[in-house]
Design a protein around this motif. Sequence first.
Motif, PDB file in Angstrom:
ATOM      1  N   GLY A 137      43.375  37.067  43.017  1.00 57.76           N
ATOM      2  CA  GLY A 137      42.197  37.311  42.187  1.00 57.76           C
ATOM      3  C   GLY A 137      42.412  38.427  41.193  1.00 57.76           C
ATOM      4  O   GLY A 137      42.046  38.316  40.017  1.00 57.76           O
ATOM      5  N   ASP A 140      46.086  37.423  38.974  1.00 55.90           N
ATOM      6  CA  ASP A 140      46.081  36.203  38.166  1.00 55.90           C
ATOM      7  C   ASP A 140      44.890  36.138  37.218  1.00 55.90           C
ATOM      8  O   ASP A 140      45.015  35.664  36.085  1.00 55.90           O
ATOM      9  CB  ASP A 140      46.080  34.969  39.077  1.00 55.90           C
ATOM     10  CG  ASP A 140      46.360  33.689  38.303  1.00 55.90           C
ATOM     11  OD1 ASP A 140      47.493  33.519  37.839  1.00 55.90           O
ATOM     12  OD2 ASP A 140      45.426  32.875  38.144  1.00 55.90           O
ATOM     13  N   ILE A 141      43.731  36.623  37.679  1.00 59.20           N
ATOM     14  CA  ILE A 141      42.531  36.575  36.833  1.00 59.20           C
ATOM     15  C   ILE A 141      42.315  37.918  36.134  1.00 59.20           C
ATOM     16  O   ILE A 141      42.098  37.989  34.928  1.00 59.20           O
ATOM     17  CB  ILE A 141      41.291  36.183  37.658  1.00 59.20           C
ATOM     18  CG1 ILE A 141      41.483  34.793  38.279  1.00 59.20           C
ATOM     19  CG2 ILE A 141      40.035  36.219  36.789  1.00 59.20           C
ATOM     20  CD1 ILE A 141      40.399  34.399  39.267  1.00 59.20           C
ATOM     21  N   GLY A 142      42.380  39.000  36.906  1.00 61.51           N
ATOM     22  CA  GLY A 142      42.130  40.325  36.339  1.00 61.51           C
ATOM     23  C   GLY A 142      43.228  40.804  35.411  1.00 61.51           C
ATOM     24  O   GLY A 142      42.967  41.526  34.446  1.00 61.51           O
ATOM     25  N   PHE A 221      36.313  43.243  39.757  1.00 60.73           N
ATOM     26  CA  PHE A 221      36.529  42.343  40.896  1.00 60.73           C
ATOM     27  C   PHE A 221      35.233  42.337  41.693  1.00 60.73           C
ATOM     28  O   PHE A 221      34.874  43.328  42.332  1.00 60.73           O
ATOM     29  CB  PHE A 221      37.699  42.818  41.758  1.00 60.73           C
ATOM     30  CG  PHE A 221      38.226  41.768  42.711  1.00 60.73           C
ATOM     31  CD1 PHE A 221      39.396  41.071  42.426  1.00 60.73           C
ATOM     32  CD2 PHE A 221      37.555  41.474  43.887  1.00 60.73           C
ATOM     33  CE1 PHE A 221      39.875  40.107  43.286  1.00 60.73           C
ATOM     34  CE2 PHE A 221      38.024  40.508  44.758  1.00 60.73           C
ATOM     35  CZ  PHE A 221      39.192  39.825  44.453  1.00 60.73           C
ATOM     36  N   ARG A 241      38.070  41.204  31.906  1.00 55.98           N
ATOM     37  CA  ARG A 241      38.242  40.062  32.812  1.00 55.98           C
ATOM     38  C   ARG A 241      37.439  40.310  34.095  1.00 55.98           C
ATOM     39  O   ARG A 241      37.486  41.413  34.655  1.00 55.98           O
ATOM     40  CB  ARG A 241      39.715  39.850  33.175  1.00 55.98           C
ATOM     41  CG  ARG A 241      40.586  39.356  32.021  1.00 55.98           C
ATOM     42  CD  ARG A 241      41.033  40.463  31.085  1.00 55.98           C
ATOM     43  NE  ARG A 241      41.958  41.392  31.730  1.00 55.98           N
ATOM     44  CZ  ARG A 241      42.234  42.602  31.240  1.00 55.98           C
ATOM     45  NH1 ARG A 241      41.650  43.050  30.137  1.00 55.98           N
ATOM     46  NH2 ARG A 241      43.095  43.388  31.881  1.00 55.98           N
ATOM     47  N   ALA A 243      36.751  38.707  37.950  1.00 54.73           N
ATOM     48  CA  ALA A 243      37.094  37.772  39.023  1.00 54.73           C
ATOM     49  C   ALA A 243      35.927  37.720  40.007  1.00 54.73           C
ATOM     50  O   ALA A 243      35.586  38.724  40.627  1.00 54.73           O
ATOM     51  CB  ALA A 243      38.369  38.220  39.737  1.00 54.73           C
ATOM     52  N   CYS A 245      34.761  36.764  43.337  1.00 59.55           N
ATOM     53  CA  CYS A 245      35.328  36.445  44.651  1.00 59.55           C
ATOM     54  C   CYS A 245      34.250  36.162  45.683  1.00 59.55           C
ATOM     55  O   CYS A 245      34.380  35.258  46.502  1.00 59.55           O
ATOM     56  CB  CYS A 245      36.207  37.613  45.106  1.00 59.55           C
ATOM     57  SG  CYS A 245      36.822  37.448  46.789  1.00 59.55           S
ATOM     58  N   LYS A 274      35.694  34.301  35.769  1.00 57.85           N
ATOM     59  CA  LYS A 274      36.224  33.157  36.501  1.00 57.85           C
ATOM     60  C   LYS A 274      35.968  33.311  37.995  1.00 57.85           C
ATOM     61  O   LYS A 274      36.333  34.315  38.599  1.00 57.85           O
ATOM     62  CB  LYS A 274      37.724  32.995  36.254  1.00 57.85           C
ATOM     63  CG  LYS A 274      38.314  31.746  36.924  1.00 57.85           C
ATOM     64  CD  LYS A 274      39.791  31.568  36.599  1.00 57.85           C
ATOM     65  CE  LYS A 274      40.338  30.322  37.279  1.00 57.85           C
ATOM     66  NZ  LYS A 274      41.787  30.130  37.026  1.00 57.85           N
ATOM     67  N   PHE A 276      36.780  31.969  41.868  1.00 54.24           N
ATOM     68  CA  PHE A 276      37.973  31.401  42.501  1.00 54.24           C
ATOM     69  C   PHE A 276      37.842  31.468  44.007  1.00 54.24           C
ATOM     70  O   PHE A 276      37.026  32.215  44.556  1.00 54.24           O
ATOM     71  CB  PHE A 276      39.227  32.177  42.052  1.00 54.24           C
ATOM     72  CG  PHE A 276      39.407  33.504  42.756  1.00 54.24           C
ATOM     73  CD1 PHE A 276      40.306  33.642  43.796  1.00 54.24           C
ATOM     74  CD2 PHE A 276      38.644  34.593  42.383  1.00 54.24           C
ATOM     75  CE1 PHE A 276      40.460  34.854  44.444  1.00 54.24           C
ATOM     76  CE2 PHE A 276      38.792  35.818  43.029  1.00 54.24           C
ATOM     77  CZ  PHE A 276      39.705  35.949  44.062  1.00 54.24           C
TER      78      PHE A 276
END
Length: 336
Positions: A137, A140-142, A221, A241, A243, A245, A274, A276
């Motif tokens: 998380g 790849d996303i952050g 996050f 960005r 994420a 979670c 995003k 995930f």
Amino acid sequence: MSKKNRQVLLAKRPKGLPDDSTFQFVETDIPEPGEGEVLVRTLYLSVDPYMRGRMSDAKSYAEPFKVGEPLTGGVVGEVVKSNAKNLSEGDIVTARLDWADYSVAKEEYLRKVDPDAAPITTALYVTGMPGLTAYFGLLDIGKPKEGETVVVSGAAGAVGSVVGQIAKLKGCRVVGIAGSEDKINYLKDELGFDAVINYKTTENIREELKAACPDGIDVYFDNVGGEITDAVISLLNFHARVAICGQIAHYNDTEIEMGPRFLPYVLKHSILIKGFIVSDYADREEEGMNALAQWLKEGKIKYKENIIEGLENAPDAFLGLFRGDNLGKQLVKVSN
């Protein structure tokens, strides 16, 4: 070996916050493994917030638990009977198994755990699902860059605490949000977070975040949702960005709450948001496990476990997640 197998069943689907009536204990005969199967004695089981969603019958990314059947979750156990080629009695394994003293599983669903490499409980934490969730998380996303500011909600939990440490390894300023002074002190003094905010005592979380993030927020996050996320969104930088979670603030909602309409801000600042789940990265699991295991071995990732003893106490351990009882990973020790 005991002659009976205790199991924890889903007694009914909860409305709002689950309680003791959500769970039912039964005793059954210990199952016998078939061809290619093993009998696993549970040593530790994991309780995780996502399990609340599986108690409902609403369509989601994971199949709902069935009423009258055992709950399932992450387990580390010992093989006590084997009809499998590559597993022997005494092997330590991990998988998603029943909340029970014993479970039968096919060999291909089990992963061996090396008890000499690290404490076996880390297979349910740093090198298991929570650690992998944090790893993918955030990275790849952050995509954190050195010098950026990373904010983590639920920062003292199993996922959040690993996220913050990886962000520090990447050279970021890390700001955590947690709900007790013990958690605040742990994140600052032991894990090296640059700033931590107690969301339960702050008078204005947005103003505290603004002070803790003088250069704005580049990566968020989100383990929590709710008012905390509302405050964070308004401080995100251009090309930030996010994420998504977890949304533990909403897991027990019985009505849909109206929050701020922040999409215009997201549009103007070209922000990526995003959601995930860790299984999105199933084909890269080995990559994540190897990196986390190396950091763990080198002492670059620290961890804390909250362990409750006894299968009979597993429901209360689960409910404690929503009271904020756990610091680090919440586990239940079922047997020695």
